[in-house]
Design a protein around this motif. Structure first.
Motif, mmCIF file in Angstrom:
data_model
loop_
_atom_site.group_PDB
_atom_site.id
_atom_site.type_symbol
_atom_site.label_atom_id
_atom_site.label_comp_id
_atom_site.label_asym_id
_atom_site.label_seq_id
_atom_site.Cartn_x
_atom_site.Cartn_y
_atom_site.Cartn_z
ATOM 1 N N MET A 1 0.810 -1.211 0.000
ATOM 2 C CA MET A 1 0.000 0.000 0.000
ATOM 3 C C MET A 1 0.850 1.271 0.000
ATOM 4 S SD MET A 1 -3.065 -0.718 -0.273
ATOM 5 C CE MET A 1 -3.514 -2.366 -0.671
ATOM 6 N N SER A 2 2.152 1.120 -0.204
ATOM 7 C CA SER A 2 3.010 2.298 -0.185
ATOM 8 C C SER A 2 2.683 3.252 -1.324
ATOM 9 C CB SER A 2 4.485 1.905 -0.221
ATOM 10 O OG SER A 2 4.797 1.299 -1.450
ATOM 11 N N LYS A 3 2.108 2.748 -2.425
ATOM 12 C CA LYS A 3 1.720 3.630 -3.531
ATOM 13 C C LYS A 3 0.675 4.638 -3.061
ATOM 14 C CE LYS A 3 0.198 3.528 -8.373
ATOM 15 N NZ LYS A 3 -0.007 4.919 -8.415
ATOM 16 N N VAL A 4 -0.275 4.196 -2.267
ATOM 17 C CA VAL A 4 -1.301 5.096 -1.730
ATOM 18 C C VAL A 4 -0.644 6.157 -0.857
ATOM 19 C CG1 VAL A 4 -3.278 5.277 -0.159
ATOM 20 C CG2 VAL A 4 -3.209 3.459 -1.869
ATOM 21 N N THR A 5 0.253 5.759 0.025
ATOM 22 C CA THR A 5 0.889 6.740 0.907
ATOM 23 C C THR A 5 1.734 7.733 0.128
ATOM 24 O OG1 THR A 5 2.728 5.243 1.415
ATOM 25 C CG2 THR A 5 0.863 5.234 2.939
ATOM 26 N N GLU A 6 2.390 7.254 -0.934
ATOM 27 C CA GLU A 6 3.193 8.161 -1.766
ATOM 28 C C GLU A 6 2.313 9.180 -2.483
ATOM 29 O OE1 GLU A 6 5.574 5.751 -4.404
ATOM 30 O OE2 GLU A 6 6.431 4.643 -2.714
ATOM 31 N N TYR A 28 -1.442 4.215 5.707
ATOM 32 C CA TYR A 28 -2.655 3.656 5.119
ATOM 33 C C TYR A 28 -2.743 2.225 5.618
ATOM 34 C CZ TYR A 28 -6.150 2.397 1.637
ATOM 35 O OH TYR A 28 -7.299 1.974 1.009
ATOM 36 N N VAL A 29 -3.641 1.974 6.559
ATOM 37 C CA VAL A 29 -3.681 0.682 7.237
ATOM 38 C C VAL A 29 -5.102 0.145 7.339
ATOM 39 C CG1 VAL A 29 -1.602 1.090 8.623
ATOM 40 C CG2 VAL A 29 -3.813 1.795 9.517
ATOM 41 N N LEU A 37 -6.738 6.128 6.516
ATOM 42 C CA LEU A 37 -5.693 6.953 5.924
ATOM 43 C C LEU A 37 -5.364 8.002 6.983
ATOM 44 C CD1 LEU A 37 -3.909 7.906 3.603
ATOM 45 C CD2 LEU A 37 -5.869 9.204 2.739
ATOM 46 N N ARG A 38 -4.162 7.908 7.541
ATOM 47 C CA ARG A 38 -3.765 8.810 8.622
ATOM 48 C C ARG A 38 -2.643 9.709 8.148
ATOM 49 N NH1 ARG A 38 -4.405 3.833 12.163
ATOM 50 N NH2 ARG A 38 -6.489 4.151 13.030
ATOM 51 N N VAL A 39 -2.845 10.992 8.347
ATOM 52 C CA VAL A 39 -1.856 11.995 7.973
ATOM 53 C C VAL A 39 -1.443 12.711 9.258
ATOM 54 C CG1 VAL A 39 -1.445 14.088 6.623
ATOM 55 C CG2 VAL A 39 -2.896 12.254 5.694
ATOM 56 N N PHE A 74 -11.418 5.840 6.212
ATOM 57 C CA PHE A 74 -11.565 6.977 7.111
ATOM 58 C C PHE A 74 -10.304 7.819 7.022
ATOM 59 C CE2 PHE A 74 -14.281 3.710 8.930
ATOM 60 C CZ PHE A 74 -15.457 4.418 9.151
ATOM 61 N N LEU A 75 -10.478 9.127 6.829
ATOM 62 C CA LEU A 75 -9.351 10.053 6.787
ATOM 63 C C LEU A 75 -9.186 10.667 8.168
ATOM 64 C CD1 LEU A 75 -7.188 11.782 5.359
ATOM 65 C CD2 LEU A 75 -9.027 13.375 4.734
ATOM 66 N N GLU A 76 -7.979 10.569 8.707
ATOM 67 C CA GLU A 76 -7.657 11.180 9.996
ATOM 68 C C GLU A 76 -6.430 12.063 9.821
ATOM 69 O OE1 GLU A 76 -6.949 7.934 12.678
ATOM 70 O OE2 GLU A 76 -9.060 7.330 12.693
ATOM 71 N N VAL A 77 -6.520 13.307 10.236
ATOM 72 C CA VAL A 77 -5.389 14.227 10.215
ATOM 73 C C VAL A 77 -5.149 14.649 11.656
ATOM 74 C CG1 VAL A 77 -4.488 16.428 9.385
ATOM 75 C CG2 VAL A 77 -5.934 15.032 7.882
#
Length: 155
Positions: A1-6, A28-29, A37-39, A74-77
């Motif tokens: 899933m590193s492509k998503v994080t990149e 992204y886990v 998706l955690r930023v 879920f997006l978490e910042v």
């Protein structure tokens, strides 16, 4: 899933920079049945909820526009917290003199986990002072042997 994080890191970097913040990490886990998706963002004085909300809103717009993730998530910042991960050279430089927890890919002196004071980071070598019983010892760990590193909270 590193492509998503990149992809997400590329999308969020200009948003974070424009807000005067620093991008610490993107994760992204899958946890249970849900994707997250955690930023993680930060600045010297720490981030507040308004800054997290602003980055979340702008990133969400970009993600909706480009749709790089094919399923629900879920997006978490948020702030990286007190146990901030050390990912980049500058993270190590800023953390000199602080208590850290390092985990290595392979054993060094029979151990793979070390907690102590970060003394130096130079020439791809992490120097950490650890306590063994009543004496102190300085370990030199090659950066490419570090699996993970983070600030360690001590009480």
């Amino acid at each position: 899933m590193s492509k998503v994080t990149e992809v997400v890191a590329e999308l969020v970097s200009p948003i974070v920079t424009a807000a005067g913040l620093e991008l610490v990490d993107v994760e992204y886990v899958k946890e249970g049945r849900e994707w997250f998706l955690r930023v993680y963002i930060d600045k010297d004085a720490g981030v507040d909820i308004e800054e997290c909300g602003l980055v979340s809103e702008k990133l969400s717009e970009k993600l909706d526009e480009l749709d790089p993730i094919p399923h629900n998530y879920f997006l978490e910042v948020s702030s990286p917290g007190a146990e901030r991960p050390l990912k980049k050279e500058k993270d190590f430089q800023k953390s000199i003199g602080k208590n850290v927890l390092l985990k290595t890919y392979e054993a060094i002196d029979g151990e793979k986990s070390f907690e102590g004071t970060l003394i130096e980071f130079r020439n791809e070598i992490v120097k950490i002072e650890i306590k063994i019983k009543t004496r102190k010892k300085i370990l030199e760990i090659p950066y490419d042997k570090v699996a993970s590193a983070r600030l360690a909270v001590t009480f």
